[in-house]
Design an enzyme around this catalytic site. Structure first.
Site, mmCIF file in Angstrom:
data_model
loop_
_atom_site.group_PDB
_atom_site.id
_atom_site.type_symbol
_atom_site.label_atom_id
_atom_site.label_comp_id
_atom_site.label_asym_id
_atom_site.label_seq_id
_atom_site.Cartn_x
_atom_site.Cartn_y
_atom_site.Cartn_z
ATOM 1 C CG ASP A 91 71.158 -9.319 111.590
ATOM 2 O OD1 ASP A 91 71.668 -10.066 112.442
ATOM 3 O OD2 ASP A 91 70.193 -9.654 110.886
ATOM 4 C CG ASP A 97 72.949 -13.627 115.091
ATOM 5 O OD1 ASP A 97 73.522 -14.141 116.070
ATOM 6 O OD2 ASP A 97 72.040 -14.205 114.458
#
Length: 338
Positions: free
Chosen positions: A174, A195
């Site tokens: 992230d 991600d």
């Protein structure tokens, strides 16, 4: 790990602007020839238009709420260990570093401490933000699969009409929450593991390197589109996918309607031949939009791509490879020069 604290001056410049708009061409496509990008950009993005602090936070706090002027905060070289938030009431802020001595803004916040999206080293809630020649890091350790809440963001951009020029973003899981709004990234470097670009933003990434680190399953994007009508998505144009291993996926369907396109992008052998991570939710192969257009490199070969990969044609590509994708001609400014 310790940090060297550098007491350097943060300078604010105020630039009066009568309108936050530029007059460019939303329809002009980004050229396929990489050598013509700067000419294209300089043609289509045209600009119209003291105090001293020891920390970035102090400089931002000095900007009044409801500000209507472009405020350029010049940041001296060094390492600034701060967790910085720019409130939505403070638009038109630019963080500017010298290209040959880029300042580093770093913090070690994690999801366990702050929640995922609030763990970011830099949180931007305001509109018309710009960052130029800045390094943003989250120095928390790489998630090991055992520690809960190990996600750690370098930045969350939740304001509309934001631009990033020659910036570097370092994290693991992230790295960037490309949250909401129209955003433009040019000549940037983004590093992560899983991600590491996620959210519901509508963003154009131009000439940006996406570097994946670590071993095992790695995913670049987790776009959070929730319906076909939602006007969001990520477009990567003339970018470069690099890293280690061979298990890198270009994206996954974190939500039901992700929209991600790679155009003219160089994909090294680190990209998994299937390209996109298989959907775990039934029916999502019919709702995702994963597009590829004239990409190059070993990792761009189509033979083993998942069947729902969109090999978009010239007409479809125009939508994703122009400033019109982010309505850029109405707001995008080039970086300031000193």
């Amino acid at each position: 790990m310790g940090y060297n604290y550098v007491s350097l001056i943060v300078t604010i410049l105020l630039v009066v602007i009568t309108s936050p708009v530029v007059f460019g061409n939303d329809a002009a496509p980004i050229p396929e020839n990489k050598g013509r990008i700067e000419q294209w950009f300089n043609t289509n993005v045209k600009q119209n238009g003291r105090g001293h602090f020891k920390t970035i936070t102090e400089a931002i706090n000095s900007v009044r709420a409801g500000n209507t002027r472009r405020v350029i905060i010049k940041i001296g070289p060094g390492v600034y260990k701060e967790k910085v938030t720019i409130d939505r009431s403070k638009p038109f802020i630019t963080l500017y570093g010298h290209p040959n001595a880029m300042p580093v803004l770093t913090f070690d916040g994690t999801a366990a401490q702050y929640g995922t999206v609030d763990s970011a080293t830099l949180i931007v809630l305001s509109d018309y933000f710009m960052a130029v020649n800045i390094i943003l890091k989250n120095s928390a350790p790489m998630p090991d699969g055992k520690r809960k809440g190990a996600q750690a963001l370098s930045m969350r951009i939740s304001g509309n009409k934001a631009a990033f020029y020659n910036c570097k973003f370092y994290g693991y899981q992230d790295t960037i929450c490309d949250d909401t709004g129209n955003h433009f990234f040019k000549d940037c470097y983004i590093e992560g593991t899983f991600d590491f670009i996620f959210g519901s933003g509508r963003s154009l990434y131009l000439g940006t390197q996406l570097n994946v680190v670590g071993d095992g399953i790695r995913v670049i994007t987790a776009h959070a589109g929730k319906s076909a009508a939602e006007k969001s998505g990520y477009s990567f144009v003339h970018c470069k996918v690099t890293g280690t291993g061979t298990g890198i996926y270009l994206g996954r369907s974190w939500m039901s309607h992700p929209k991600v396109v790679y155009a003219y992008t160089d994909m090294s052998s680190v990209v998994n031949p299937s390209g996109w991570q298989e959907n775990r939710e039934a029916g999502r192969d019919k709702t995702v939009f994963y597009g590829e257009y004239k990409c190059t490199g070993t990792g761009s070969h189509k033979e083993k791509r998942v069947k729902y990969t969109q090999d978009i044609d010239d007409i479809e590509a125009k939508y994703f490879i122009s400033l019109g994708y982010i309505q850029g001609s109405s707001w995008l400014l080039p970086p300031p020069s000193f």
